[in-house]
Design an enzyme around this catalytic site. Structure first.
Site, PDB file in Angstrom:
ATOM      1  N   CYS A 203      -3.961   7.340  -1.472  1.00 35.27           N
ATOM      2  CA  CYS A 203      -5.294   7.380  -2.077  1.00 35.27           C
ATOM      3  C   CYS A 203      -6.381   7.747  -1.066  1.00 35.27           C
ATOM      4  CB  CYS A 203      -5.642   6.029  -2.696  1.00 35.27           C
ATOM      5  SG  CYS A 203      -4.237   5.009  -3.078  1.00 35.27           S
TER       6      CYS A 203
ATOM      7  N   CYS B 178      -5.090  -1.198  -6.801  1.00 36.01           N
ATOM      8  CA  CYS B 178      -3.844  -1.348  -6.034  1.00 36.01           C
ATOM      9  C   CYS B 178      -3.617  -2.813  -5.682  1.00 36.01           C
ATOM     10  CB  CYS B 178      -3.871  -0.474  -4.784  1.00 36.01           C
ATOM     11  SG  CYS B 178      -5.028  -0.983  -3.505  1.00 36.01           S
TER      12      CYS B 178
ATOM     13  N   TYR C  93      -9.604  -0.712  -4.720  1.00 37.20           N
ATOM     14  CA  TYR C  93      -9.086  -2.018  -4.313  1.00 37.20           C
ATOM     15  C   TYR C  93      -8.915  -2.985  -5.479  1.00 37.20           C
ATOM     16  CZ  TYR C  93      -8.451  -1.530   0.664  1.00 37.20           C
ATOM     17  OH  TYR C  93      -7.952  -1.180   1.887  1.00 37.20           O
TER      18      TYR C  93
ATOM     19  N   GLU D 184      -5.823  -6.237   5.651  1.00 34.40           N
ATOM     20  CA  GLU D 184      -6.025  -4.960   4.947  1.00 34.40           C
ATOM     21  C   GLU D 184      -6.992  -5.130   3.775  1.00 34.40           C
ATOM     22  OE1 GLU D 184      -3.006  -2.846   2.431  1.00 34.40           O
ATOM     23  OE2 GLU D 184      -2.938  -1.531   4.168  1.00 34.40           O
TER      24      GLU D 184
ATOM     25  N   GLU E 107      -0.181   1.955   9.483  1.00 39.10           N
ATOM     26  CA  GLU E 107      -1.417   2.502  10.065  1.00 39.10           C
ATOM     27  C   GLU E 107      -1.158   3.059  11.464  1.00 39.10           C
ATOM     28  OE1 GLU E 107      -1.854  -0.430   8.146  1.00 39.10           O
ATOM     29  OE2 GLU E 107      -2.850   0.756   6.598  1.00 39.10           O
TER      30      GLU E 107
ATOM     31  N   THR F 202      -4.177   4.935   7.569  1.00 36.30           N
ATOM     32  CA  THR F 202      -3.114   4.575   6.636  1.00 36.30           C
ATOM     33  C   THR F 202      -2.334   5.816   6.194  1.00 36.30           C
ATOM     34  OG1 THR F 202      -4.435   2.727   5.833  1.00 36.30           O
ATOM     35  CG2 THR F 202      -2.667   3.495   4.401  1.00 36.30           C
TER      36      THR F 202
ATOM     37  N   CYS G 167       0.852  -1.198   0.000  1.00 34.61           N
ATOM     38  CA  CYS G 167       0.000   0.000   0.000  1.00 34.61           C
ATOM     39  C   CYS G 167       0.885   1.244   0.000  1.00 34.61           C
ATOM     40  CB  CYS G 167      -0.888  -0.031   1.245  1.00 34.61           C
ATOM     41  SG  CYS G 167      -1.680   1.538   1.632  1.00 34.61           S
TER      42      CYS G 167
ATOM     43  N   HIS H  67     -13.013   4.662  -2.459  1.00 29.59           N
ATOM     44  CA  HIS H  67     -11.913   3.833  -1.961  1.00 29.59           C
ATOM     45  C   HIS H  67     -12.126   2.358  -2.307  1.00 29.59           C
ATOM     46  CE1 HIS H  67      -8.121   4.027   0.006  1.00 29.59           C
ATOM     47  NE2 HIS H  67      -8.403   3.023   0.807  1.00 29.59           N
TER      48      HIS H  67
HETATM   49 FE1  SF4 Z   1      -3.450   1.640   0.143  1.00 36.35          FE
HETATM   50 FE2  SF4 Z   1      -4.833   0.657  -1.896  1.00 36.35          FE
HETATM   51 FE3  SF4 Z   1      -6.053   2.161  -0.049  1.00 36.35          FE
HETATM   52 FE4  SF4 Z   1      -4.332   3.244  -1.803  1.00 36.35          FE
HETATM   53  S1  SF4 Z   1      -6.326   2.276  -2.248  1.00 36.35           S
HETATM   54  S2  SF4 Z   1      -4.450   3.651   0.387  1.00 36.35           S
HETATM   55  S3  SF4 Z   1      -2.824   1.610  -1.998  1.00 36.35           S
HETATM   56  S4  SF4 Z   1      -5.124   0.105   0.271  1.00 36.35           S
END
Ligand code: SF4
Length: 515
Positions: A133, A330, A327, A474, A288, A220, A129, A323
């Site tokens: 984002c 990423c 997923y 996560e 985190e 995060t 991660c 968000h």
């Molecule tokens: Fe992390 Fe993925 Fe969330 Fe971006 S979208 S903060 S890379 S878990």
């Protein structure tokens, strides 16, 4: 002039000096222009961070936080590379400046798609991660909701937010989107909690601003961000006005303390055992932290919602949808790395040509690309909000995140199946490098000829890190737990329409209903 403005001016002058020397390509016009400047900027902050009971003074050198700083730094670095600049930068609709895409308000479907492509590339490069984002999704959710609050109440949140956002864009700051409250007794609403601090709330209102108190969990990238965008975490009722607010706060404002969380195998990181860390450069997941707010003052120009309870629900939902869409991007980048690691391990172990190995790797690729498809789909089906900012298709975004909670686990299961039991029984890096027993470890953990045992061990450790507890948790709970998506999938599934379709096909009267 407050402390924060002074800091930013200093940071800008430092950044511009270094940027003039190192900056290349189509970098953002101003502010932090590359990874080096980003890291420098963190050193200028006076953040209060604790880890294992001790204060972290410099996140850019501490072994617990450094890998996360590196991962976030890559979001800055990519903007300077011609190959990625089109994805990693955007033109601000507020100023016309070239800015980081991580500070951009999506203006069309192309923006939504570019973000998804960028996140997959960053996932592939880091295998983890990269944290930035969360702030991006918070910016996009608040932008559209502030506009709608102003339409209803004739407030000026939207103009305030645009002024703040212009500063974020021009200085290229990293923002942590702070949403999840501790929640205390989950059966009670914020206003009914025996301890009011279980949800971040306003403790005092003054003519020039507010004081807030409480905590946000699972934040995060918090320890290596510049700003916090505080948002409510649930829909609020009329009794919860002091909980329904949005504001922005410098990460090192007085009254803010962060507690950095433990992750699986973090002792290996603390001792800088590079092979045993698995992903030594960027760590297994994002870093985190708990952010604690102890009567933190927020001036009026940094408040973007203040008691308009009915907008809490839409804000949470828009943030979550953005968000959840991520997923499928990423995490597929991570899965690409994991599939590659397992495939190479199969070659090292001499099993790559077995038909069941090929079939399992095929299944991993299939799951990975299916997940990516839902991320692309919810972006391609996006639509404008009244503010002009584009939203993803919320149904498909929920499906995307729900898929991540399953497919990542299945891909991890197949990876462990193919890797073999040595993932769980590998001797340590100390043994591998020992004068006495190193030759034994190298002999008995070897694979095919001409490949050093150390490479097999490194790949094994990477697979261990990417399939271990923290990494999978996560995928399960980030952007909301699976049940949160299932609630929205059923709510948006329009079962009434589906029943009407079935009835129409069979000629059953639409008015007929079971008693
Ligand atoms: Fe992390 Fe993925 Fe969330 Fe971006 S979208 S903060 S890379 S878990």
């Amino acid at each position: 002039m407050n402390k924060y403005v002074t800091k930013v001016r200093y940071r800008l002058s430092t950044a511009m000096l270094i940027g003039a020397i190192f900056g290349k390509g189509q970098s953002p016009n101003m502010g932090i222009r590359n990874a080096k400047e980003y890291i420098e900027s963190l050193r200028e902050l006076e953040t209060v961070i604790y880890y294992k009971g001790n204060r972290i003074i410099d996140v850019t050198t501490h072994p617990a936080t450094l890998p996360h700083v590196r991962a976030a730094a890559l979001t800055y670095a990519l903007a300077n590379q011609d190959k990625y600049a089109e994805l990693a930068t955007a033109v601000s609709h507020l100023t016309g400046h070239v800015i980081s895409r991580f500070t951009h308000v999506h203006q069309n479907i192309e923006d939504l798609l570019k973000k998804i492509k960028l996140l997959r590339i960053l996932g592939q490069m880091t295998g983890t991660c990269f944290q930035r984002c969360v702030g991006l999704d918070g910016i996009n959710a608040v932008y559209s909701v502030a506009y709608e609050i102003d339409q209803k109440y004739n407030t000026d949140y939207f103009e305030r937010f645009k002024r703040w956002l212009t500063q974020i864009q021009d200085e290229n700051l990293m923002v942590v989107g702070a949403m999840t409250d501790p929640k205390g007794d989950r059966s009670k609403s914020p206003a009914d909690q025996p301890d009011p601090d279980q949800y971040v709330h306003i403790t005092e209102r003054r003519d020039d601003g507010i004081f807030i108190r409480g905590a946000k969990l699972h934040m995060t990238g918090a320890v290596n961000s510049h700003e916090i965008l505080v948002m409510p975490s649930v829909a609020m009722d009329e009794r919860s006005k002091s909980y329904a607010f949005v504001c922005a706060i410098p990460i090192d404002a007085p009254g803010i303390t962060m507690i950095f969380g433990r992750q699986a195998n973090d002792d290996r990181r603390d001792r800088e055992e590079r092979i045993d860390m698995g992903n030594p450069s960027f760590a297994a997941v994002g870093g985190e932290a708990v952010i604690v707010f102890e009567n933190v003052f927020v001036p009026n120009d940094r408040i973007f919602m203040n008691g308009e309870t009915e907008f809490s629900g839409p804000l949470v939902y828009r943030f979550a949808a953005h968000h959840r869409a991520n997923y499928g991007a990423c995490k597929t980048g991570l899965m690409d790395v994991l599939i590659g690691a397992v495939s190479y391990l199969a070659q090292i172990q001499g099993t790559a040509n077995a038909s069941h190995v090929k079939d399992k790797i095929t299944e991993m690729i299939h799951l990975c690309e299916t997940l990516y498809s839902s991320s692309i789909a919810c972006s391609a089906e996006g639509c404008p909000t009244p503010s002009g900012a584009y939203m993803v298709n919320t149904m498909l975004a929920n499906v995307c995140k729900q898929n991540a909670t399953r497919f990542h686990f299945e891909i991890a299961r197949l990876a462990l199946d193919l890797a073999g039991g040595f993932i769980a029984t590998l001797p340590s890096q100390y043994d591998l490098e020992s004068e006495n027993i190193g030759p034994l470890v190298k002999k008995y953990f070897s694979g095919v000829e001409h490949i050093p045992t150390e490479h097999r061990v490194k790949i094994g450790r990477l697979i261990e890190a990417m399939t271990g507890g923290t990494a999978l948790v996560e995928s399960m709970h980030g952007a909301g737990s699976p049940q949160a998506q299932r609630i929205m999938i059923l709510r948006e599934g329009d079962l009434g329409k589906k029943i009407r379709l079935a009835k129409a096909l069979l000629g059953i009267p639409n008015g007929e209903k079971p008693s």
